[in-house]
Design a protein around this motif. Sequence first.
Motif, PDB file in Angstrom:
ATOM      1  N   HIS A 167     -16.565   3.015  -0.807  1.00  8.84           N
ATOM      2  CA  HIS A 167     -15.515   2.898   0.201  1.00  8.84           C
ATOM      3  C   HIS A 167     -15.966   3.339   1.584  1.00  8.84           C
ATOM      4  CE1 HIS A 167     -15.040   7.094  -1.269  1.00  8.84           C
ATOM      5  NE2 HIS A 167     -14.749   7.332  -0.020  1.00  8.84           N
TER       6      HIS A 167
ATOM      7  N   ASN B 214     -17.267   1.344   6.769  1.00 10.86           N
ATOM      8  CA  ASN B 214     -15.857   1.450   7.148  1.00 10.86           C
ATOM      9  C   ASN B 214     -15.489   2.867   7.567  1.00 10.86           C
ATOM     10  OD1 ASN B 214     -15.010  -1.307   6.452  1.00 10.86           O
ATOM     11  ND2 ASN B 214     -15.484  -0.679   4.357  1.00 10.86           N
TER      12      ASN B 214
ATOM     13  N   GLU C 286      -6.271  -1.026   7.713  1.00  7.99           N
ATOM     14  CA  GLU C 286      -6.578  -0.530   9.053  1.00  7.99           C
ATOM     15  C   GLU C 286      -5.348  -0.499   9.940  1.00  7.99           C
ATOM     16  OE1 GLU C 286      -9.485  -1.596  12.869  1.00  7.99           O
ATOM     17  OE2 GLU C 286      -9.776  -2.592  10.933  1.00  7.99           O
TER      18      GLU C 286
ATOM     19  N   ASP D 133      -9.046  -4.851   3.878  1.00 12.90           N
ATOM     20  CA  ASP D 133      -9.467  -3.821   4.828  1.00 12.90           C
ATOM     21  C   ASP D 133      -8.642  -3.888   6.104  1.00 12.90           C
ATOM     22  OD1 ASP D 133     -11.321  -3.203   2.945  1.00 12.90           O
ATOM     23  OD2 ASP D 133     -13.055  -3.970   4.038  1.00 12.90           O
TER      24      ASP D 133
END
Length: 310
Positions: A154, A158, A281, A277
Amino acid sequence: MDCHAQVAKELSEHDLCWKGDNVDTVLFKAAIRQLQIYLLRHGAEVIIRPRLFDGFALVHMTLSGTAEIEADGRKVRIATGRTALIAPKRQLRLWWQAGSEQLILKVPLALFEELSAQADTANLPSLFLLPEQLLSHWDTLIESLLRLVARAGHDNGNSAWIEHFERAAVHFLLSQLTPSVRAAPDAGNAAADASAESLVGAGKSQRLDTLEKYIKTRLSAPLALADLAHAAGVSVRTLNMLCHQYHGVAPMDLLRNIRLDAVRERLLVQPDAKITDTAFEFGFGHLGRFSAYYRERFSELPKHTRRCAR
């Protein structure tokens, strides 16, 4: 004995009074970046007397059963589904019902200080029970953090938005610990209402412009209705009136629409962006509801938007 030693190593040295024969002890740990999440179960009824925490506070969430926490003379009972912040200054005692299971978030005090110039960690409450009406917001945020933990690798590429989720959790706690935010949204706001009602069109529009700028700088932060009203400088009742008058929707719907617009812009500009994602976000922790909201607003699913942009 092994679990006791590991909990002491991870959290704090503690005395443990075991009040039953049922041994069903489990400890899971997941580190994200600055925050750490633990799942802890003893099985038997236990009384725990930890030493004072060294440089961190704990967020205690009861997943099953009941817990009772006493910190510096204040005592609360935490039923299943309830959440409390613990930052003792003198003493701490915990009682866990047999078979209860707890989710524990470890938050460095330095992160509290970093995110708020007004946050003196020495003044954090020893024990703060999160209001019941805010639990859905907190649960959504924790669900998002757990989804990050569950994703293989993960942290790969990111790190910026993972850190944003972590900071959003602490921002949420700080917002509830600030007296001006904890106050009832409409209490004592008669003067603000009168001032807002006296505004002409330009003044009202300016309040909403300020609100939209506030939202766009906090697209993944867990914002409550009181936060939006505070940013606009009006009461909750007046904000609701202004949003319906100028946008035709309630304030929280406006927040969601702005976030959906940001998702769509990202998918159009970066068609290779991952939908999951991107949703995380911009503050959407539940993918099923996100897809439904997106389709309702744009009459298509996110994957169709991305396909057309390629």
